[in-house]
Design a protein around this motif. Sequence first.
Motif, PDB file in Angstrom:
ATOM      1  N   LYS A 133     -42.714  61.295  48.224  1.00 47.48           N
ATOM      2  CA  LYS A 133     -41.752  61.674  47.197  1.00 47.48           C
ATOM      3  C   LYS A 133     -42.167  63.009  46.590  1.00 47.48           C
ATOM      4  CE  LYS A 133     -39.489  59.344  43.300  1.00 47.48           C
ATOM      5  NZ  LYS A 133     -39.544  58.092  42.516  1.00 47.48           N
ATOM      6  N   THR A 134     -41.239  63.900  46.410  1.00 48.52           N
ATOM      7  CA  THR A 134     -41.524  65.129  45.675  1.00 48.52           C
ATOM      8  C   THR A 134     -40.988  64.946  44.259  1.00 48.52           C
ATOM      9  OG1 THR A 134     -39.414  66.188  46.148  1.00 48.52           O
ATOM     10  CG2 THR A 134     -41.144  66.430  47.792  1.00 48.52           C
ATOM     11  N   ASP A 135     -41.245  65.908  43.388  1.00 52.62           N
ATOM     12  CA  ASP A 135     -40.669  65.765  42.047  1.00 52.62           C
ATOM     13  C   ASP A 135     -39.396  66.590  41.910  1.00 52.62           C
ATOM     14  OD1 ASP A 135     -41.947  68.130  42.189  1.00 52.62           O
ATOM     15  OD2 ASP A 135     -43.377  67.741  40.572  1.00 52.62           O
ATOM     16  N   ILE A 136     -38.860  66.958  43.056  1.00 50.23           N
ATOM     17  CA  ILE A 136     -37.612  67.721  43.043  1.00 50.23           C
ATOM     18  C   ILE A 136     -36.438  66.745  43.065  1.00 50.23           C
ATOM     19  CG2 ILE A 136     -36.322  69.557  44.171  1.00 50.23           C
ATOM     20  CD1 ILE A 136     -38.990  70.113  45.724  1.00 50.23           C
ATOM     21  N   VAL A 137     -35.434  67.054  42.290  1.00 54.31           N
ATOM     22  CA  VAL A 137     -34.281  66.168  42.171  1.00 54.31           C
ATOM     23  C   VAL A 137     -33.027  66.890  42.663  1.00 54.31           C
ATOM     24  CG1 VAL A 137     -32.799  64.989  40.507  1.00 54.31           C
ATOM     25  CG2 VAL A 137     -35.283  64.876  40.255  1.00 54.31           C
ATOM     26  N   LYS A 138     -32.239  66.159  43.421  1.00 51.09           N
ATOM     27  CA  LYS A 138     -30.986  66.730  43.906  1.00 51.09           C
ATOM     28  C   LYS A 138     -29.859  66.292  42.980  1.00 51.09           C
ATOM     29  CE  LYS A 138     -28.291  67.167  48.143  1.00 51.09           C
ATOM     30  NZ  LYS A 138     -27.994  66.564  49.444  1.00 51.09           N
ATOM     31  N   LYS A 139     -29.287  67.231  42.249  1.00 53.23           N
ATOM     32  CA  LYS A 139     -28.254  66.883  41.264  1.00 53.23           C
ATOM     33  C   LYS A 139     -26.898  67.422  41.700  1.00 53.23           C
ATOM     34  CE  LYS A 139     -29.497  66.764  36.906  1.00 53.23           C
ATOM     35  NZ  LYS A 139     -29.921  67.130  35.532  1.00 53.23           N
ATOM     36  N   GLY A 140     -25.899  67.108  40.905  1.00 49.09           N
ATOM     37  CA  GLY A 140     -24.573  67.695  41.101  1.00 49.09           C
ATOM     38  C   GLY A 140     -23.780  67.074  42.218  1.00 49.09           C
ATOM     39  N   GLU A 141     -24.028  65.823  42.493  1.00 49.10           N
ATOM     40  CA  GLU A 141     -23.345  65.173  43.606  1.00 49.10           C
ATOM     41  C   GLU A 141     -22.265  64.193  43.124  1.00 49.10           C
ATOM     42  OE1 GLU A 141     -24.187  65.795  46.998  1.00 49.10           O
ATOM     43  OE2 GLU A 141     -25.229  67.444  46.009  1.00 49.10           O
ATOM     44  N   GLY A 142     -22.049  64.145  41.829  1.00 56.80           N
ATOM     45  CA  GLY A 142     -21.015  63.230  41.333  1.00 56.80           C
ATOM     46  C   GLY A 142     -21.515  61.813  41.139  1.00 56.80           C
ATOM     47  N   PRO A 155     -28.494  61.296  40.498  1.00 60.90           N
ATOM     48  CA  PRO A 155     -29.273  62.205  41.335  1.00 60.90           C
ATOM     49  C   PRO A 155     -30.373  61.466  42.069  1.00 60.90           C
ATOM     50  CG  PRO A 155     -29.350  62.860  39.018  1.00 60.90           C
ATOM     51  CD  PRO A 155     -28.741  61.503  39.071  1.00 60.90           C
ATOM     52  N   SER A 156     -30.834  62.083  43.113  1.00 64.50           N
ATOM     53  CA  SER A 156     -31.848  61.441  43.943  1.00 64.50           C
ATOM     54  C   SER A 156     -33.067  62.340  44.057  1.00 64.50           C
ATOM     55  CB  SER A 156     -31.266  61.182  45.325  1.00 64.50           C
ATOM     56  OG  SER A 156     -32.283  60.880  46.220  1.00 64.50           O
ATOM     57  N   TYR A 157     -34.204  61.720  44.104  1.00 69.18           N
ATOM     58  CA  TYR A 157     -35.406  62.497  44.392  1.00 69.18           C
ATOM     59  C   TYR A 157     -35.363  62.951  45.840  1.00 69.18           C
ATOM     60  CZ  TYR A 157     -37.661  61.445  39.987  1.00 69.18           C
ATOM     61  OH  TYR A 157     -37.968  61.394  38.662  1.00 69.18           O
ATOM     62  N   LEU A 158     -35.971  64.094  46.083  1.00 68.91           N
ATOM     63  CA  LEU A 158     -36.097  64.555  47.462  1.00 68.91           C
ATOM     64  C   LEU A 158     -37.438  64.090  48.007  1.00 68.91           C
ATOM     65  CD1 LEU A 158     -34.582  68.120  47.161  1.00 68.91           C
ATOM     66  CD2 LEU A 158     -33.592  66.132  48.292  1.00 68.91           C
ATOM     67  N   PHE A 159     -37.449  63.778  49.282  1.00 66.22           N
ATOM     68  CA  PHE A 159     -38.651  63.319  49.957  1.00 66.22           C
ATOM     69  C   PHE A 159     -38.975  64.269  51.100  1.00 66.22           C
ATOM     70  CE2 PHE A 159     -37.203  59.765  47.621  1.00 66.22           C
ATOM     71  CZ  PHE A 159     -38.256  58.889  47.467  1.00 66.22           C
ATOM     72  N   ARG A 160     -40.204  64.189  51.542  1.00 65.47           N
ATOM     73  CA  ARG A 160     -40.558  64.950  52.741  1.00 65.47           C
ATOM     74  C   ARG A 160     -41.317  64.019  53.681  1.00 65.47           C
ATOM     75  NH1 ARG A 160     -44.143  67.972  49.423  1.00 65.47           N
ATOM     76  NH2 ARG A 160     -42.773  69.777  49.655  1.00 65.47           N
ATOM     77  N   TYR A 161     -41.384  64.440  54.931  1.00 65.47           N
ATOM     78  CA  TYR A 161     -42.060  63.655  55.954  1.00 65.47           C
ATOM     79  C   TYR A 161     -43.555  63.659  55.719  1.00 65.47           C
ATOM     80  CZ  TYR A 161     -44.076  62.655  60.555  1.00 65.47           C
ATOM     81  OH  TYR A 161     -44.820  62.173  61.580  1.00 65.47           O
ATOM     82  N   LYS A 162     -44.163  62.494  55.842  1.00 64.65           N
ATOM     83  CA  LYS A 162     -45.616  62.402  55.723  1.00 64.65           C
ATOM     84  C   LYS A 162     -46.179  61.851  57.029  1.00 64.65           C
ATOM     85  CE  LYS A 162     -47.664  59.130  53.408  1.00 64.65           C
ATOM     86  NZ  LYS A 162     -47.738  58.213  52.276  1.00 64.65           N
ATOM     87  N   ASP A 163     -46.981  62.644  57.678  1.00 64.38           N
ATOM     88  CA  ASP A 163     -47.543  62.250  58.967  1.00 64.38           C
ATOM     89  C   ASP A 163     -48.778  61.389  58.733  1.00 64.38           C
ATOM     90  OD1 ASP A 163     -48.481  61.977  61.468  1.00 64.38           O
ATOM     91  OD2 ASP A 163     -48.521  64.110  61.956  1.00 64.38           O
ATOM     92  N   ASN A 164     -48.752  60.199  59.252  1.00 68.57           N
ATOM     93  CA  ASN A 164     -49.880  59.301  59.029  1.00 68.57           C
ATOM     94  C   ASN A 164     -50.861  59.219  60.189  1.00 68.57           C
ATOM     95  OD1 ASN A 164     -49.597  58.325  56.395  1.00 68.57           O
ATOM     96  ND2 ASN A 164     -47.837  57.120  57.030  1.00 68.57           N
TER      97      ASN A 164
END
Lengths: 277, 277
Positions: free
Chosen positions: B254-263, B266-275
């Motif tokens: 999880k990042t702390d970036i939020v995707k807003k303005g979608e009506g 809002p949702s947090y943005l995620f990135r791929y984590k290689d395990n």
Amino acid sequence: MKKEYASEEEFLKDYNKNDFELLSLTTDILIFSVSSEEESNYRKTDKKKMSILMVKRDEYPFKDMWCLPGGFVDVKENLDDAPKRILKRETNLDNIYLEQLYTFGDVNRDPRMRIISTSYMALIDKNRFDTKLNPKASWFDIVLCEEKGNLVDIVLDNGNETISFTIKKELREKTTDRYDFKVVKNNKIAFDHPKVILSGMERLKNKIEYTDIVFNMMPELFTLGELQQVYEIILNRKLLDPAFRRIIAKKTEKTDIVKKGEGHRPSYLFRYKDNKK
Amino acid sequence: MKKEYASEEEFLKDYNKNDFELLSLTTDILIFSVSSEEESNYRKTDKKKMSILMVKRDEYPFKDMWCLPGGFVDVKENLDDAPKRILKRETNLDNIYLEQLYTFGDVNRDPRMRIISTSYMALIDKNRFDTKLNPKASWFDIVLCEEKGNLVDIVLDNGNETISFTIKKELREKTTDRYDFKVVKNNKIAFDHPKVILSGMERLKNKIEYTDIVFNMMPELFTLGELQQVYEIILNRKLLDPAFRRIIAKKTEKTDIVKKGEGHRPSYLFRYKDNKK
DNA sequence: CTAATAGTGTCTATTAGACAGTATGTT
DNA sequence: AACATACTGTCTAATAGACACTATTAG
């Protein structure tokens, strides 16, 4: 100037096959089976091993080394038909259901010329075939299969000769594909066949989990102990009895035949039960 | 009489490449990506679709039909290198990590001559590539993918043209291999490429479960809703939110970036984590 | 407020792992 | 009796499926 054609027929009439460089395609066939090694202790059940069918090369290149049965794909035969024909010719085995494994095509994989090879694999119970093998063909047991870090050591033995190889598995970047295989040691195995063998072993390891492929290498009737042994050599680890039996229960059917005289409690024989449709 | 050679070197000097029939090898490349279709309802998130990169044929055979980018494998290049070079030439896409899919080799798959083709596939996020596509290349959305019994219907659309095919999946006897594919309907797709496309789709469906392959087609940052949508179109079924999040939690960060303005919320943005190490 | 998606809590059913125990033949 | 394998019972941990619930934004 590019010529204009009015139809596909006209184009084809004029098409010159030699505009493109040609190369050769071969197919190599990896046949797995199970063999049993007699135990000196009368109580113990025979120890099972995986075996691979190989052929001794009597010509250059790689004269006197061992390779998988294989040969050139005919221009007039479907790719899928070639391995059947060639397997028959090279080993005398017939009527085997093959599946395509991988196509190997490094430039220098064959010293004669540019040859690309599509490999096929199959599992059989070699005892069900009463055809006599060609004299140059021979079953090699996998007597050692060990993975240390990213190195895999495989040793094969046909009772007469021991051959072996070591492959380094290199993780490919940015892809979820298999590893790259580098042959770092090779004792008497021709071409890039160590790679083919290892690919097949890994494919088998995967497929045993989600298909019924393993029953192709079992006899008509078998004990669950025998079946478990085969799973264990393929997966290269011990399984717990109850868990194994739970999973295998759906795929097998108990007969009322009992296998006695083994120096311990007799076992019921089971047979494969196909649940698909 | 077979000539005897004293060494492999001598044999090779004497070796005549034309003793065996030659044929041609091509490679076809199946590139998947995801595209979004604008929703008229401002609240709804854009509907995602899978897309495939195809090329319009401007020559015979199959003139004016669509096919996968592909071409002849050079005699002096490794099989694995050919699709990279050809993809660049045909579509202008570069630096893509391909994995081998399958080798198709029926006798009549190409009307010109005997041509065997090894297909490769890759998943990309097409928005990460700012290179301009060649004019003859175009992304086709998979606008329909339906399986009824053993028939699979696929319809593709590039916004301009609709092409489609139907394949019958025939269960092979006595093998745990894939099905045999028979193309029973084909609207404007060249060669046996319908089979290649379907093979790739099935491979993807399998691989998404046990690899991280799907992240190759995701942007750097994404919402879990978007990721779930991609899973759902690949698997062709709805997933339950909690179960999906449980599974995906290990593979994402999880990042702390939020995707807003979608009506909507809002949702947090995620990135791929290689395990994997 | 409403529609739409984001995100969580929790119950249940199923499955996998572990271990211990009983059963039954041969020598 | 001793050994080796056959086979089962059961506890526990982990996972998957289902459903309901709360949260938050734009318009």
